[in-house]
Design an enzyme around this catalytic site. Structure first.
Site, PDB file in Angstrom:
ATOM      1  N   THR A 134       0.821  -1.221   0.000  1.00 12.76           N
ATOM      2  CA  THR A 134       0.000   0.000   0.000  1.00 12.76           C
ATOM      3  C   THR A 134       0.855   1.272   0.000  1.00 12.76           C
ATOM      4  OG1 THR A 134      -1.696  -1.183   1.224  1.00 12.76           O
ATOM      5  CG2 THR A 134      -1.825   1.217   1.273  1.00 12.76           C
ATOM      6  N   PRO A 136       0.459   5.909  -0.419  1.00 12.37           N
ATOM      7  CA  PRO A 136      -0.525   6.984  -0.230  1.00 12.37           C
ATOM      8  C   PRO A 136      -1.535   7.055  -1.382  1.00 12.37           C
ATOM      9  CG  PRO A 136       1.685   7.765   0.302  1.00 12.37           C
ATOM     10  CD  PRO A 136       1.845   6.370  -0.209  1.00 12.37           C
ATOM     11  N   GLY A 139      -4.077   2.031  -2.815  1.00 15.20           N
ATOM     12  CA  GLY A 139      -4.582   1.102  -1.807  1.00 15.20           C
ATOM     13  C   GLY A 139      -5.300  -0.018  -2.525  1.00 15.20           C
ATOM     14  N   ASP A 253      -5.317 -14.568  -2.077  1.00 17.56           N
ATOM     15  CA  ASP A 253      -6.186 -15.752  -2.138  1.00 17.56           C
ATOM     16  C   ASP A 253      -5.953 -16.645  -0.921  1.00 17.56           C
ATOM     17  OD1 ASP A 253      -7.186 -14.867  -4.500  1.00 17.56           O
ATOM     18  OD2 ASP A 253      -6.060 -16.254  -5.770  1.00 17.56           O
ATOM     19  N   THR A 283     -31.701 -13.925  33.999  1.00 14.40           N
ATOM     20  CA  THR A 283     -31.963 -14.859  35.087  1.00 14.40           C
ATOM     21  C   THR A 283     -32.341 -14.094  36.349  1.00 14.40           C
ATOM     22  OG1 THR A 283     -30.132 -16.076  34.127  1.00 14.40           O
ATOM     23  CG2 THR A 283     -31.023 -16.957  36.157  1.00 14.40           C
ATOM     24  N   LEU A 351     -26.066  -4.190  24.990  1.00 19.13           N
ATOM     25  CA  LEU A 351     -25.558  -4.037  26.357  1.00 19.13           C
ATOM     26  C   LEU A 351     -25.758  -2.628  26.905  1.00 19.13           C
ATOM     27  CD1 LEU A 351     -22.339  -6.186  26.076  1.00 19.13           C
ATOM     28  CD2 LEU A 351     -24.422  -6.740  27.320  1.00 19.13           C
ATOM     29  N   GLU A 376      -6.483  -6.070   3.471  1.00 20.23           N
ATOM     30  CA  GLU A 376      -6.537  -7.255   2.591  1.00 20.23           C
ATOM     31  C   GLU A 376      -7.646  -7.115   1.549  1.00 20.23           C
ATOM     32  OE1 GLU A 376      -3.465  -9.141   4.060  1.00 20.23           O
ATOM     33  OE2 GLU A 376      -4.800 -10.602   3.149  1.00 20.23           O
ATOM     34  N   GLY A 377      -7.948  -5.874   1.183  1.00 24.65           N
ATOM     35  CA  GLY A 377      -9.000  -5.614   0.203  1.00 24.65           C
ATOM     36  C   GLY A 377     -10.290  -5.247   0.915  1.00 24.65           C
ATOM     37  N   GLN A 380     -15.985  -3.484  -0.456  1.00 25.48           N
ATOM     38  CA  GLN A 380     -16.436  -3.123  -1.808  1.00 25.48           C
ATOM     39  C   GLN A 380     -15.599  -3.847  -2.860  1.00 25.48           C
ATOM     40  OE1 GLN A 380     -15.937  -0.989   0.623  1.00 25.48           O
ATOM     41  NE2 GLN A 380     -17.530   0.568   0.678  1.00 25.48           N
TER      42      GLN A 380
HETATM   43  C1  LIG Z   1      -4.530  -1.641  10.307  1.00 29.19           C
HETATM   44  C2  LIG Z   1      -4.128  -1.749   8.879  1.00 29.19           C
HETATM   45  C3  LIG Z   1      -3.115  -2.633   8.527  1.00 29.19           C
HETATM   46  C4  LIG Z   1      -2.693  -2.716   7.198  1.00 29.19           C
HETATM   47  N1  LIG Z   1      -1.644  -3.541   6.870  1.00 29.19           N
HETATM   48  C5  LIG Z   1      -1.140  -3.524   5.613  1.00 29.19           C
HETATM   49  C6  LIG Z   1       0.039  -4.264   5.282  1.00 29.19           C
HETATM   50  O1  LIG Z   1       0.607  -4.979   6.126  1.00 29.19           O
HETATM   51  N2  LIG Z   1       0.553  -4.154   4.026  1.00 29.19           N
HETATM   52  C7  LIG Z   1      -0.045  -3.373   3.074  1.00 29.19           C
HETATM   53  O2  LIG Z   1       0.472  -3.314   1.955  1.00 29.19           O
HETATM   54  N3  LIG Z   1      -1.172  -2.657   3.351  1.00 29.19           N
HETATM   55  C8  LIG Z   1      -1.731  -2.710   4.598  1.00 29.19           C
HETATM   56  N4  LIG Z   1      -2.856  -1.978   4.896  1.00 29.19           N
HETATM   57  C9  LIG Z   1      -3.472  -1.150   3.871  1.00 29.19           C
HETATM   58  C10 LIG Z   1      -4.785  -1.705   3.366  1.00 29.19           C
HETATM   59  O3  LIG Z   1      -4.576  -2.876   2.623  1.00 29.19           O
HETATM   60  C11 LIG Z   1      -5.492  -0.602   2.559  1.00 29.19           C
HETATM   61  O4  LIG Z   1      -5.929   0.353   3.498  1.00 29.19           O
HETATM   62  C12 LIG Z   1      -6.652  -1.122   1.743  1.00 29.19           C
HETATM   63  O5  LIG Z   1      -6.184  -1.869   0.661  1.00 29.19           O
HETATM   64  C13 LIG Z   1      -7.556   0.004   1.210  1.00 29.19           C
HETATM   65  O6  LIG Z   1      -6.789   0.963   0.580  1.00 29.19           O
HETATM   66  P1  LIG Z   1      -6.987   2.529   0.937  1.00 29.19           P
HETATM   67  O7  LIG Z   1      -6.936   2.636   2.425  1.00 29.19           O
HETATM   68  O8  LIG Z   1      -6.000   3.309   0.162  1.00 29.19           O
HETATM   69  O9  LIG Z   1      -8.437   2.873   0.492  1.00 29.19           O
HETATM   70  P2  LIG Z   1      -8.929   3.237  -1.026  1.00 29.19           P
HETATM   71  O10 LIG Z   1      -8.437   2.231  -1.983  1.00 29.19           O
HETATM   72  O11 LIG Z   1      -8.558   4.669  -1.284  1.00 29.19           O
HETATM   73  O12 LIG Z   1     -10.477   3.102  -0.844  1.00 29.19           O
HETATM   74  C14 LIG Z   1     -11.313   4.107  -0.246  1.00 29.19           C
HETATM   75  C15 LIG Z   1     -12.771   3.680  -0.423  1.00 29.19           C
HETATM   76  O13 LIG Z   1     -13.068   3.533  -1.841  1.00 29.19           O
HETATM   77  C16 LIG Z   1     -13.568   2.237  -2.108  1.00 29.19           C
HETATM   78  N5  LIG Z   1     -13.117   1.780  -3.397  1.00 29.19           N
HETATM   79  C17 LIG Z   1     -11.848   1.835  -3.905  1.00 29.19           C
HETATM   80  N6  LIG Z   1     -11.811   1.296  -5.149  1.00 29.19           N
HETATM   81  C18 LIG Z   1     -13.073   0.901  -5.442  1.00 29.19           C
HETATM   82  C19 LIG Z   1     -13.684   0.283  -6.567  1.00 29.19           C
HETATM   83  N7  LIG Z   1     -12.974  -0.044  -7.649  1.00 29.19           N
HETATM   84  N8  LIG Z   1     -15.015   0.015  -6.513  1.00 29.19           N
HETATM   85  C20 LIG Z   1     -15.751   0.334  -5.406  1.00 29.19           C
HETATM   86  N9  LIG Z   1     -15.230   0.942  -4.321  1.00 29.19           N
HETATM   87  C21 LIG Z   1     -13.906   1.206  -4.329  1.00 29.19           C
HETATM   88  C22 LIG Z   1     -12.992   1.371  -1.011  1.00 29.19           C
HETATM   89  O14 LIG Z   1     -13.761   0.196  -0.808  1.00 29.19           O
HETATM   90  C23 LIG Z   1     -13.064   2.308   0.184  1.00 29.19           C
HETATM   91  O15 LIG Z   1     -14.351   2.305   0.700  1.00 29.19           O
HETATM   92  C24 LIG Z   1      -3.320  -1.918   6.203  1.00 29.19           C
HETATM   93  C25 LIG Z   1      -4.357  -1.054   6.562  1.00 29.19           C
HETATM   94  C26 LIG Z   1      -4.756  -0.953   7.880  1.00 29.19           C
HETATM   95  C27 LIG Z   1      -5.865   0.016   8.223  1.00 29.19           C
END
Ligand SMILES: Cc1cc2nc3c(=O)[nH]c(=O)nc-3n(C[C@H](O)[C@H](O)[C@H](O)COP(=O)(O)OP(=O)(O)OC[C@H]3O[C@@H](n4cnc5c(N)ncnc54)[C@H](O)[C@@H]3O)c2cc1C
Length: 398
Positions: A134, A136, A139, A253, A283, A351, A376-377, A380
């Site tokens: 991931t 900035p 994602g 997967d 109870t 609660l 992990e995705g 959505q």
């Molecule tokens: C606690 C934590 C641990 C993590 N650990 C790791 C790690 O070890 N390694 C790593 O690489 N990453 C890690 N991540 C990152 C995580 O995998 C990403 O946050 C995640 O993939 C979503 O990316 P984003 O936050 O940039 O959101 P975005 O991709 O910007 O998404 C924002 C919103 O848009 C929606 N969206 C985006 N694209 C679409 C689409 N095509 N159709 C419909 N809706 C869409 C999303 O569902 C979401 O609601 C971690 C995140 C957290 C919070």
């Protein structure tokens, strides 16, 4: 064929890990959440008990060399994940081991790379690997990564920033996804193992989060970071057919059912806590004015979690039988994430004020569960993966 009966080994593993969750993890978890860190003594103790991501009988997320027979590795891993997350999910994802970094090394690494990078987990001291995809601006859209890599002699030079990397700061190495040219999309991806101490690699912020507060989530910075050529996973030949991107996807997967199982574990913890507390209340107080509503809500919680668990077991069993499971893995992840989030919200609701108390479990589970519908995705994106699989046979793209 998927058999939903647990074997004797599977029951024994589940029962042992439940014991560990109840007696070793739970007593420490609320304080770890408060302090935003899992105590190293606990992780050492768990390693002594054989509870790491690599030594679990299922091999855990790392696909490590656990002792499980190949045909039940994934099934055992999801049983383990549910029990450990029932104990505490932040501790579960902080366990020593290769973590999400394991599958890419297993999938793509040469025999020498596997020995070099996975062999370190035989060390009696806790060690970690991590998975840095991931960014900035990338994602859900994995293909959009902007961390670049260029070859210079017998090194690759990496530039870019990775965000939200679980165990990224404490890891001995991170699996880092970069691109030779962002314009090439998936075909440009390369996968490196970047070891701690590599010149040009620094850890940025440790990120504060709403949930899973005790788990370490790091920002990683690569500034003219010089990575030896032998750390390119699988060697250059492997990348002719977009192998880097495919590896990122294949990792999911295997690991999505585990993450879904953890969501079920948190949901189950919230459900059991609510059920037991309300049973005490019911109870003691008669007549019971809210009985019908409560009984209906509790039976809904149990039913939904059970359905989610069956989806998880199916996806894991398919992986054990080497049946392609990306649709089922995404269904399990999408369903379990949503259901467990609703169950935790219902627990808070049922609660009343106790559900909101910061010194009690339910409030913590309510915060912890949200991320299971994000990492992990996202939910959505999982639903999109399933939709794509449904339309694929008809040549339609969603
Ligand atoms: C606690 C934590 C641990 C993590 N650990 C790791 C790690 O070890 N390694 C790593 O690489 N990453 C890690 N991540 C990152 C995580 O995998 C990403 O946050 C995640 O993939 C979503 O990316 P984003 O936050 O940039 O959101 P975005 O991709 O910007 O998404 C924002 C919103 O848009 C929606 N969206 C985006 N694209 C679409 C689409 N095509 N159709 C419909 N809706 C869409 C999303 O569902 C979401 O609601 C971690 C995140 C957290 C919070």
């Amino acid at each position: 064929m998927i058999d939903f009966e647990l074997t004797e080994t599977q029951r024994a593993v589940r029962d042992f890990l439940h014991w560990v969750a109840e007696h070793e993890i739970r007593p420490v978890a609320l304080q770890a959440d408060e302090e935003g860190d899992v105590p190293l003594e606990l992780l050492r103790r768990l390693k002594e008990l054989g509870v790491t991501l690599d030594t679990l009988p299922g091999g855990g997320a790392s696909g490590g060399d656990g002792e499980a027979p190949e045909h039940q590795r994934n099934r055992l891993a999801v049983l383990a994940a549910e029990e450990l997350a029932w104990g505490d999910a932040a501790v579960a994802i902080s366990l020593p081991g290769a973590g999400l970094g394991g599958p890419p090394v297993q999938l793509m690494g040469t025999p020498e790379q596997k020995e070099r990078f996975l062999g370190i987990f035989r060390d009696p001291e806790p060690r970690w690997g991590a998975y840095a995809l991931t960014e900035p601006e990338a994602g859900s859209d994995v293909a959009a990564i902007r961390t670049t890599c260029r070859k210079e002699g017998d090194h690759w030079v990496l530039n870019g920033t990775k965000l939200f990397i679980t165990n990224g700061a404490r890891a001995s190495w991170n699996v880092v996804f970069a691109t030779i040219d962002p314009a090439l999309g998936r075909a440009g991806h390369r996968v490196f193992v970047v070891e701690r101490g590599t010149p040009g690699f620094t850890v940025g912020r440790i990120m504060e989060k709403m949930g899973l507060r005790a788990s370490e989530t790091a920002e990683l910075i690569f500034d003219e970071c010089r990575v030896p050529a032998e750390n390119l996973l699988g060697g250059e030949e492997r990348y002719r057919q977009g192998e880097g991107f495919r590896t990122a996807m294949q990792t999911f997967d295997g690991t999505r059912p585990m993450v879904a199982a953890m969501a079920v574990g948190i949901g189950r913890a919230a459900y059991e806590y609510t059920r037991d507390r309300l049973r005490e209340e019911l109870t003691l107080s008669r007549p019971i004015p809210r009985y019908g509503v409560i009984a209906e809500r509790l039976s809904w919680m149990e039913r939904e979690l059970h359905a989610a668990r069956l989806l998880v077991w199916q996806a894991a069993s398919m992986a054990d039988q080497r049946i392609p499971n990306s649709k089922e893995a995404s269904m399990a992840k999408a369903y379990a994430g949503t259901v467990a989030t609703r169950v935790c919200a219902a627990a808070v609701e049922l609660l009343g004020a106790v559900g909101l108390r910061h010194d009690r479990w339910v409030e913590k589970w309510f915060r912890d569960i949200k991320v299971f519908d994000i990492f992990e995705g996202t939910g959505q994106v999982q639903r999109l993966v399933v939709a794509r699989r449904l339309f694929e046979p008809y040549g339609l793209r969603v």
